[in-house]
Structures are given as structure tokens and as C-alpha cells.
Design an enzyme around this catalytic site. Structure first.
Site, short mmCIF file in Angstrom:
data_model
loop_
_atom_site.label_atom_id
_atom_site.label_comp_id
_atom_site.label_asym_id
_atom_site.label_seq_id
_atom_site.Cartn_x
_atom_site.Cartn_y
_atom_site.Cartn_z
N LYS A 10 36.89 -3.94 -30.50
CA LYS A 10 35.55 -3.49 -30.12
C LYS A 10 34.61 -3.56 -31.33
O LYS A 10 35.07 -3.73 -32.48
CB LYS A 10 35.65 -2.09 -29.53
CG LYS A 10 36.45 -2.05 -28.22
CD LYS A 10 36.57 -0.64 -27.67
CE LYS A 10 37.28 -0.62 -26.33
NZ LYS A 10 37.36 0.77 -25.78
N PHE B 243 29.84 8.40 -18.68
CA PHE B 243 29.78 7.73 -19.99
C PHE B 243 29.56 6.22 -19.88
O PHE B 243 29.52 5.53 -20.88
CB PHE B 243 31.07 8.01 -20.80
CG PHE B 243 32.34 7.57 -20.10
CD1 PHE B 243 32.79 6.26 -20.17
CD2 PHE B 243 33.10 8.49 -19.38
CE1 PHE B 243 33.95 5.86 -19.55
CE2 PHE B 243 34.27 8.10 -18.74
CZ PHE B 243 34.70 6.78 -18.82
N ARG C 83 49.83 -1.63 -24.72
CA ARG C 83 49.25 -0.30 -24.44
C ARG C 83 49.88 0.75 -25.37
O ARG C 83 49.19 1.63 -25.87
CB ARG C 83 49.47 0.08 -22.97
CG ARG C 83 48.68 -0.73 -21.99
CD ARG C 83 47.21 -0.44 -22.02
NE ARG C 83 46.86 0.87 -21.50
CZ ARG C 83 45.61 1.27 -21.28
NH1 ARG C 83 44.59 0.46 -21.56
NH2 ARG C 83 45.36 2.47 -20.82
N THR D 146 43.82 6.64 -24.83
CA THR D 146 42.37 6.35 -24.77
C THR D 146 41.58 7.24 -25.73
O THR D 146 40.67 6.78 -26.42
CB THR D 146 41.86 6.56 -23.33
OG1 THR D 146 42.61 5.72 -22.45
CG2 THR D 146 40.38 6.25 -23.22
N ARG E 275 44.77 3.21 -32.29
CA ARG E 275 43.78 4.28 -32.17
C ARG E 275 44.18 5.51 -32.99
O ARG E 275 43.33 6.17 -33.60
CB ARG E 275 43.58 4.65 -30.71
CG ARG E 275 42.80 3.57 -29.94
CD ARG E 275 42.87 3.79 -28.45
NE ARG E 275 42.01 2.87 -27.70
CZ ARG E 275 42.11 2.68 -26.39
NH1 ARG E 275 43.05 3.31 -25.69
NH2 ARG E 275 41.29 1.84 -25.77
N HIS F 114 40.62 -2.52 -27.13
CA HIS F 114 40.93 -2.53 -25.69
C HIS F 114 42.21 -3.34 -25.46
O HIS F 114 42.42 -4.35 -26.12
CB HIS F 114 39.79 -3.21 -24.90
CG HIS F 114 40.18 -3.53 -23.49
ND1 HIS F 114 40.13 -2.61 -22.48
CD2 HIS F 114 40.70 -4.67 -22.94
CE1 HIS F 114 40.57 -3.16 -21.35
NE2 HIS F 114 40.93 -4.41 -21.61
N GLU G 212 41.27 -9.89 -16.23
CA GLU G 212 40.49 -9.84 -17.47
C GLU G 212 40.56 -11.15 -18.24
O GLU G 212 39.57 -11.61 -18.81
CB GLU G 212 40.97 -8.67 -18.34
CG GLU G 212 40.64 -7.31 -17.73
CD GLU G 212 41.16 -6.13 -18.54
OE1 GLU G 212 41.73 -6.35 -19.63
OE2 GLU G 212 40.99 -4.99 -18.08
#
Ligand code: UDP
Length: 161
Positions: free
Chosen positions: A20, A68, A96, A102, A113, A126, A137
């Protein structure tokens, strides 16, 4: 059909991973790609781009009603993304796990993360959340001609070619 070199089912499973805008701005691209390479996955597509609102509304179609959503689109269009397709055994689920929860506050250390972020609105990366989601995707972000079917050196050295 099983791979001669690994004995594992010969899977062509693929997933979409995107770094991102905060990940790009913070120069995390190399470290993130390194994690996927060293885990053993094969890179089959890679590009840098500025995402459009249209692609994002498709990509995040299940979140359009969330409070959001608008700030998410502003975040995702605030700078370039690095979008990749990785291939390998169980790549969707393993990615994942590598990416982590998340909400970075709940992400384990050792995950992308958990190691690089603290807030859900700037969570660096992502990864598709299911095999079907990944297929959608990948089609959304890549043209088929830009995904490469190439043989890894480990296949070459074991004479699989
Ligand atoms: N997001 C957010 N606030 C929230 C939940 C999600 O800003 O309360 C953003 C965050 O960037 C997240 C993305 O929306 O990665 C997509 O949310 P999803 O639930 O699909 O999580 P993911 O699959 O990215 O872990």
C-alpha cells in the site's frame, strides 16, 4: 499429479499481494518482497501503479457501505502501489498468515503488519483472503499476458524441465 522435486501436489495456486502507499513511502518494498521470496513463493507478476477510484471500488466492493470506506479509498490513492502475484503451494492462506491481522495492534510480531505498522488505517499491505477472491483480484489488477509462467532454478537443477 505431484512435483518430482518436492513430492507435493503440483499446485498453481496464486494470490494477489499489494504494498500500500504507506509501505512504498516508507521504503518497505524490498523487505516485503524478500519475505515472500525467502518463504519459497514464486513471483509471477509485478507492477507499480497509481490506483484509480474505479479499480478500488471493485477491489473493495464488499466494504462500500463501511464508515471507513471513503478514507480507505483516499489512503489507497494517496501514492503508488506495488502490486504482485505470487504462486505456490497454499500461497493464499500462507500469505494471509505472513501479512497478519487486519488491525496491526492485534497482528503478531513476525508478520508484516506486526513488524511494520501500528494502526488499521495504515497497515502497509494487502493479500487476497481466499482462492476465489484471489482469482477475481488477479483478473482485476493484471492482464493475463503480464503474468509469467517461468521455471525456477530449483526445478531446473533437479532436471524437471
Ligand atoms: N480498514 C480500515 N479500518 C477498519 C477496517 C479496515 O481502514 O476498521 C482498511 C484496512 O486498510 C484494511 C482494508 O480496509 O486492510 C480492508 O479491510 P479487510 O477487512 O478486507 O481487511 P484485510 O483483508 O485487508 O486484512
Amino acid at each position: 499429479h505431484r512435483s518430482k522435486s518436492t513430492g507435493l501436489p503440483d499446485v498453481r495456486e496464486r494470490t494477489l499481494v499489494a504494498i500500500k502507499p504507506d509501505g512504498v513511502q516508507r521504503r518497505l518494498v524490498g523487505q516485503i518482497i524478500q519475505r515472500f521470496e525467502q518463504r519459497g513463493f514464486k513471483l509471477v507478476g509485478l507492477k507499480m501503479l497509481q490506483a484509480s477510484q474505479d479499480v478500488l471500488s471493485e477491489h473493495y466492493c464488499n466494504l462500500r457501505t463501511k464508515p471507513f470506506y471513503n478514507s480507505l479509498v483516499r489512503y489507497m490513492t494517496s501514492g503508488p502501489l506495488v502490486v504482485m502475484v505470487w504462486e505456490g503451494h497454499n500461497v493464499v492462506q500462507t500469505s494471509r498468515t505472513m501479512v497478519g491481522h487486519t488491525n496491526p495492534a492485534q497482528a503478531q510480531a513476525g508478520t508484516v503488519r506486526g513488524d511494520f505498522s501500528i494502526h488499521v488505517s495504515r497497515n502497509v499491505i494487502h493479500a487476497s483472503d481466499s482462492v476465489e477472491g484471489a482469482q477475481k483480484e488477479i483478473q482485476l489488477w493484471f492482464q493475463a499476458k503480464d503474468l509469467l509462467d517461468w521455471n525456477c532454478w530449483d526445478q531446473i537443477s533437479t532436471g524437471e524441465l
